[in-house]
Write an enzyme that holds these catalytic residues in place. Structure first.
Site, PDB file in Angstrom:
ATOM      1  N   ARG A 126      39.874  47.000  46.279  1.00 36.42           N
ATOM      2  CA  ARG A 126      40.615  47.799  46.449  1.00 36.42           C
ATOM      3  C   ARG A 126      41.534  48.794  45.805  1.00 36.42           C
ATOM      4  O   ARG A 126      42.060  49.688  47.161  1.00 36.42           O
ATOM      5  CB  ARG A 126      42.451  46.219  46.803  1.00 36.42           C
ATOM      6  CG  ARG A 126      41.673  45.114  47.840  1.00 36.42           C
ATOM      7  CD  ARG A 126      42.484  44.212  47.438  1.00 36.42           C
ATOM      8  NE  ARG A 126      42.548  43.486  46.320  1.00 36.42           N
ATOM      9  CZ  ARG A 126      41.355  42.121  46.568  1.00 36.42           C
ATOM     10  NH1 ARG A 126      41.379  41.899  47.123  1.00 36.42           N
ATOM     11  NH2 ARG A 126      41.981  41.869  44.980  1.00 36.42           N
ATOM     12  N   GLU A 168      42.455  37.724  35.912  1.00 38.46           N
ATOM     13  CA  GLU A 168      43.237  36.162  35.605  1.00 38.46           C
ATOM     14  C   GLU A 168      42.404  34.729  36.009  1.00 38.46           C
ATOM     15  O   GLU A 168      43.250  33.819  35.871  1.00 38.46           O
ATOM     16  CB  GLU A 168      44.578  36.401  36.553  1.00 38.46           C
ATOM     17  CG  GLU A 168      45.628  35.647  36.817  1.00 38.46           C
ATOM     18  CD  GLU A 168      46.006  35.398  38.353  1.00 38.46           C
ATOM     19  OE1 GLU A 168      46.498  36.446  39.018  1.00 38.46           O
ATOM     20  OE2 GLU A 168      47.615  34.483  38.562  1.00 38.46           O
TER      21      GLU A 168
HETATM   22  P1  AMP Z   1      43.798  41.406  35.636  1.00 36.89           P
HETATM   23  O1  AMP Z   1      42.564  42.106  35.269  1.00 36.89           O
HETATM   24  O2  AMP Z   1      44.365  40.107  35.668  1.00 36.89           O
HETATM   25  O3  AMP Z   1      44.618  41.803  35.790  1.00 36.89           O
HETATM   26  O4  AMP Z   1      43.875  41.260  37.894  1.00 36.89           O
HETATM   27  C1  AMP Z   1      43.384  42.070  38.421  1.00 36.89           C
HETATM   28  C2  AMP Z   1      42.632  42.681  39.393  1.00 36.89           C
HETATM   29  O5  AMP Z   1      42.319  41.260  39.983  1.00 36.89           O
HETATM   30  C3  AMP Z   1      42.810  43.336  40.613  1.00 36.89           C
HETATM   31  O6  AMP Z   1      41.814  44.461  40.939  1.00 36.89           O
HETATM   32  C4  AMP Z   1      42.997  42.848  41.737  1.00 36.89           C
HETATM   33  O7  AMP Z   1      42.763  42.458  42.644  1.00 36.89           O
HETATM   34  C5  AMP Z   1      42.795  41.250  41.123  1.00 36.89           C
HETATM   35  N1  AMP Z   1      44.274  39.978  41.490  1.00 36.89           N
HETATM   36  C6  AMP Z   1      44.353  39.489  39.981  1.00 36.89           C
HETATM   37  N2  AMP Z   1      44.978  38.068  40.296  1.00 36.89           N
HETATM   38  C7  AMP Z   1      45.436  38.674  41.160  1.00 36.89           C
HETATM   39  C8  AMP Z   1      46.608  38.084  42.579  1.00 36.89           C
HETATM   40  N3  AMP Z   1      46.887  36.885  42.103  1.00 36.89           N
HETATM   41  N4  AMP Z   1      46.385  38.481  43.764  1.00 36.89           N
HETATM   42  C9  AMP Z   1      45.216  39.289  44.503  1.00 36.89           C
HETATM   43  N5  AMP Z   1      44.809  39.945  43.618  1.00 36.89           N
HETATM   44  C10 AMP Z   1      44.829  39.680  42.882  1.00 36.89           C
END
Ligand code: AMP
Length: 226
Positions: free
Chosen positions: A58, A95
């Site tokens: 995205r 995450e």
């Molecule tokens: P993080 O590395 O935990 O900050 O996760 C960010 C990445 O994971 C981004 O590229 C988001 O597109 C995806 N992502 C993580 N959590 C979510 C969520 N709750 N909803 C949508 N996309 C998420």
């Protein structure tokens, strides 16, 4: 129009307990898409940005549009094995999992001013990996920009600890909501953002002020505010 209201929330995707913030609904709304890109671009208008780095997938959609507006080049940061030329690679945590990301080793040259773009920051593992990858190639990471911040997961704070200013347009807090019958005035099944028992009526001035303060739009830049 509130950007937050153009984002769909899907509970228990891709795993139980995750509230997935789906920006395809924002992207499909011409006004919301334009506004999100304008607000991501606005702090950098008139400044020298050499490249915009977008995180798969995205971040490509948003980052490509931001790069175009800034007359900057675009760097795709992709999952392992997707780029055809020589790459640099870094492991990162999500995450909901663990992965590797890569970038072409010649995608950026020493001292180039880069802004990082993705749809959402949660734990910050993905963005942190991207920042380290860019810095490994001696790029200057000017800022990281997201449509959505999930501040309870600490990602923005993690980037700011790395001295990367963070800008986000919408904040969703991850609190559990009591179940309410569908259609009830306070039911917010589609949005899933925080409920603290406040009035949410459209006509209520306090409710409007609270909604405005959650939408970190161009009039409320966050860079350097933490
Ligand atoms: P993080 O590395 O935990 O900050 O996760 C960010 C990445 O994971 C981004 O590229 C988001 O597109 C995806 N992502 C993580 N959590 C979510 C969520 N709750 N909803 C949508 N996309 C998420």
């Amino acid at each position: 129009m509130l950007l937050a209201e153009t984002i769909r929330t899907i509970p228990d995707y891709p795993k139980k307990g995750i509230l997935f913030r789906d920006i395809t609904t924002l992207l499909g709304d011409a006004r919301a898409f334009r506004r999100a890109v304008d607000e991501l671009v606005q702090p950098w208008a008139g400044t020298k940005i050499d490249k915009v780095a977008g995180i798969e997938a995205r971040g490509f959609i948003l980052g490509g549009a931001v790069a175009h507006q800034l007359s900057a080049g675009f760097i795709p940061i992709r999952k392992k094995g997707k780029l055809p030329h020589a790459t640099v690679s870094i492991p990162y945590s999500l995450e909901y999992g663990l992965d590797h990301m890569e970038m072409h080793e010649d995608a950026v040259t020493k001292g180039e001013r880069v802004i990082l773009v993705d749809d959402l920051i949660a734990t910050g593992g993905t963005a942190e990996g991207a920042v380290k990858l860019l810095r490994q190639m001696h790029a200057e990471v000017i800022a990281a920009c997201f449509v959505i911040d999930l501040p309870d997961l600490g990602g923005a704070a993690k980037l700011e600890a790395l001295k990367v200013p963070v800008r986000s347009l919408v904040t969703f807090r991850a609190t559990r909501r009591p179940w309410r019958p569908p259609g009830s005035r306070t039911s917010r099944s589609a949005r899933g953002s925080a409920s603290r028992g406040h009035c949410r009526a459209r006509t209520c001035r306090r409710a409007r002020a609270r909604r405005r303060s959650r939408c970190r739009c161009a009039s409320m830049p966050r860079i350097g505010s933490r």
